[in-house]
Design an enzyme around this catalytic site. Structure first.
Site, PDB file in Angstrom:
ATOM      1  CG  ASP A  15      82.010  -7.822  32.828  1.00 22.17           C
ATOM      2  OD1 ASP A  15      81.644  -6.975  33.629  1.00 22.17           O
ATOM      3  OD2 ASP A  15      82.739  -8.791  33.155  1.00 22.17           O
ATOM      4  CG  HIS A  42      87.116  -6.351  31.931  1.00 14.79           C
ATOM      5  ND1 HIS A  42      86.946  -5.086  31.423  1.00 14.79           N
ATOM      6  CD2 HIS A  42      87.619  -7.097  30.915  1.00 14.79           C
ATOM      7  CE1 HIS A  42      87.340  -5.066  30.155  1.00 14.79           C
ATOM      8  NE2 HIS A  42      87.746  -6.266  29.824  1.00 14.79           N
ATOM      9  CG  PHE A  59      86.294 -10.607  31.455  1.00 19.51           C
ATOM     10  CD1 PHE A  59      86.723 -10.385  32.764  1.00 19.51           C
ATOM     11  CD2 PHE A  59      87.245 -10.679  30.448  1.00 19.51           C
ATOM     12  CE1 PHE A  59      88.077 -10.240  33.054  1.00 19.51           C
ATOM     13  CE2 PHE A  59      88.595 -10.539  30.732  1.00 19.51           C
ATOM     14  CZ  PHE A  59      89.016 -10.318  32.041  1.00 19.51           C
ATOM     15  CD  GLU A 102      82.731 -11.042  22.958  1.00 24.59           C
ATOM     16  OE1 GLU A 102      82.372 -10.294  22.027  1.00 24.59           O
ATOM     17  OE2 GLU A 102      83.840 -10.927  23.524  1.00 24.59           O
TER      18      GLU A 102
END
Lengths: 328, 324
Positions: free
Chosen positions: B85, B129, B83, B60
């Protein structure tokens, strides 16, 4: 490798500009004229100079908290840099960035960076943009040894490798992550071995040898321009000053600095220029004087530049929104 | 009118911009042939190919970083984080890089980038999530934050977000992806950021919300109407820039405010809006400003527990009634 005399002179000039700019910055910081944090590049000049000598104006670099050398080597203007260090209106960032955040979009300088390891993935993004546009530009990503312990280093090398991005990862291994020596922060001696994990060429060179850096980067840039992907180049070097100005440097073994100073990159280049008839002693003396003058002019420019208006603090957050101010 | 799902609205906006501008690209985890974790980018790889629809490694930091770097070099990336998160892993690039670069560099570098993030609870995906992290994102100067509630808005807001010169976090509610809405084909066009939508007009109380809770609020408003309370429902659509004008004119009409979001209530963005109303329209309010949010816990897994923690129409109805 044969380097044209004009380019040799240019590289020598760059090294002098970095050394003298940094010496002045150190003095000005001590005199209280430069606020905040300043991380100096003295001792590492051969790395930025040797790497950027292979770049065109339309190539990109990402830099670090110790970024002055990279910015000068990529063509940054000493006047705007000094004004930024002073926090003045005419500085590169209008006084909103300071020493750690100088950028020049017109010269492909994607910014010095206050977060250790943040430049790796920005360089990957730059490489992605180049690949998307199908040009033969490249991006050189400068970073220190300690940043290779950040996850970003590994993410970036992995992604650059699988996408074959035109990025040259140039590690300035100066032996320390702030106060922690390399052998205490990683279990390898050469950062370049990490290239193996990402199936890209990895090489370690003497970072105090301008020509060694130049040649290694030259080859990597040629590969990148041909679409053959990234390279990791580790340049072993040393910073003469502490991590930041004001660092009491309690962590260095006795004699270490002196040993490195005997390997100073600048006298080596001077010796080469003399012995090969590229420059005479008089010409070098003249160039030194010229650079002294440039730095003096930069300081004068910075001192004369106005402080930024308070309203300017509200601008440039967004391209289209000016935040609300306050009444006092 | 035609039917379109929320996911289709997002996809068609991306397709439209990618056809229009060769510098728009999409990358993220499994966005290629796989079509994205929620199928939002399905079919785009087939049309635009490997170079413009790129699968990334599960990195990410590199995904957001690649968006920052490529946007700084003049292209228009859309980065999908699977997600919301997982944005925590890329938070340095979003908060310290994307949000700061323009300002820190004195306005010299623009970042026309969009980070798309599915958010919210409701699918039994548990604590890692299901979060709603709007407060973190809206707190950071330099980011724009968009949160559509329906296909029409998702389409129009994404068109605008892609063209915006600032980093935009485009929050998508994962429960809404498959929800079909009526879409006015003549109105499938850019919607300016910072313009709220009155989802239902009313005169007695203002319910300010966005995303999935727009539906809960409308449901509550329907019930309240039967009890003689006329609720106005404002769908913010963009969290920052915030449409203060629409909020204030509604408050000046109804004099009562209930704020609803799915964030856990402590430190939620609704608190910021409540504070703003208290600061600037205190004398327009004739009752306390109420906030409805999730309970202050992580999102639990078991369906009943999840439903218990996340707010619903009944909570909104009761909150409104407590003001009368």
């Amino acid at each position: 490798m044969k380097i044209a005399n004009e380019q040799l002179k240019e590289m020598y000039l760059t090294m002098l500009k970095i050394r003298k700019f940094e010496k002045s910055a150190s003095e000005l910081f001590a005199a209280g004229k430069i606020p905040g944090f300043v991380h100096l590049y003295i001792g590492e000049e051969a790395v930025a100079t040797g790497a950027c000598a292979n770049l065109r104006e339309d190539d990109y670099i990402t830099s670090t908290h110790r970024g002055h050398g990279h910015i000068i080597a990529k063509g940054g203007d000493l006047k705007y840099m000094m004004a930024e260090l002073f926090g003045r209106e005419d500085g590169y960032c209008k006084g909103k960035g300071g020493s750690m955040h100088i950028a020049d979009a017109t010269k492909g300088i994607l910014g010095a960076n206050g977060i250790v390891g943040a430049g790796h993935n920005i360089a990957v993004g730059s490489g992605l943009a180049i690949q998307h546009r199908k040009t033969d530009q490249v991006c050189v990503c400068f970073f220190g040894d300690a940043s290779t312990n950040q996850s970003t280093f590994h993410e970036a090398l992995n992604l650059a490798s699988i996408w074959k991005l035109p990025v040259i990862f140039v590690c300035e291994n100066n032996g320390y992550g702030i106060s922690v020596s390399q052998k205490r922060h990683q279990a390898i001696a050469d950062v370049s071995v990490r290239a193996t994990a990402y199936n890209m060429p990895g090489i370690t060179v003497d970072g105090n040898d301008l020509f060694a850096v130049y040649e290694a980067v030259n080859e990597a840039v040629a590969r990148a321009r041909k679409g053959q992907g990234p390279t990791l180049i580790e340049c072993k070097t040393y910073r003469y000053r502490g991590h930041f100005e004001g660092d009491p440097v309690v962590y260095r073994p006795e004699g270490e600095l002196e040993a490195w100073m005997r390997k100073d990159p600048i006298p080596k280049v001077e010796k080469y220029l003399l012995e090969n008839g590229v420059m005479t002693e008089e010409e070098m003396k003249q160039l030194n004087d010229d650079v002294d003058k440039m730095v003096e002019e930069a300081i004068e420019f910075a001192e004369k530049s106005p402080l930024p208006s308070l309203e300017s603090a509200l601008k440039d957050v967004y391209s289209d929104i000016v935040e609300e101010g306050r009444v006092r | 009118m035609k039917k379109m799902t929320y996911a289709e609205g997002i996809r068609e906006a991306m397709r439209f911009k990618m056809r229009e501008d060769p510098n728009v690209i999409l990358f993220g985890e499994d966005v290629g042939k796989f079509g994205g974790c929620f199928g939002v980018s399905a079919g785009l790889w087939e049309e635009f190919g490997d170079e413009r629809i790129r699968d990334t490694p599960i990195s990410e930091g590199a995904i957001v970083g690649a968006a920052v770097g490529s946007a700084a070099c003049g292209i228009k990336p859309i980065a999908e984080i699977m997600f919301i998160d997982f944005i925590t892993v890329g938070m340095d690039q979003l908060v310290n890089q994307a949000a700061k670069m323009r300002y820190m560099f004195g306005g010299e570098i623009n970042l026309p980038m969009v980070v798309r993030v599915p958010a919210g609870a409701g699918i039994g995906a548990a604590a890692q999530h299901s979060q709603s992290l709007e407060a973190w994102l809206t707190h950071v100067p330099g980011l724009k934050v968009v949160y559509p509630s329906n296909a029409q808005d998702a389409y129009g807001l994404l068109l605008t977000s892609i063209d915006d010169q600032n980093p935009v976090v485009f929050i998508e509610n994962k429960v809404l992806y498959s929800m079909q809405n009526d879409v006015d084909e003549n109105e499938l066009k850019p919607i300016p950021l910072g313009k709220a939508r009155i989802a239902r007009e009313g005169t007695d109380v203002t319910i300010i919300t966005y995303g999935r809770q727009v539906y809960d609020s409308l449901e509550a408003a329907e019930i309240l109407a039967k009890d003689g309370i006329s609720a106005e429902v404002i769908d913010l659509r963009t969290l920052y820039p915030l449409d203060k004008e629409t909020i204030f004119s509604s408050v000046e009409k109804t004099h009562k405010v209930v704020l609803v979001s799915e964030e856990c209530k402590r430190g939620a963005y609704t608190g910021e809006i409540a504070a703003m109303i208290a600061e600037e329209r205190f004398y327009e309010c004739d009752a306390p400003i109420k906030r409805i949010g999730a309970l202050n816990t992580p999102i639990p897994f078991a369906t009943d527990l999840e439903r218990y923690v996340v707010p619903n129409a009944r909570d909104i109805e009761l909150a409104v009634k407590s003001l009368f």
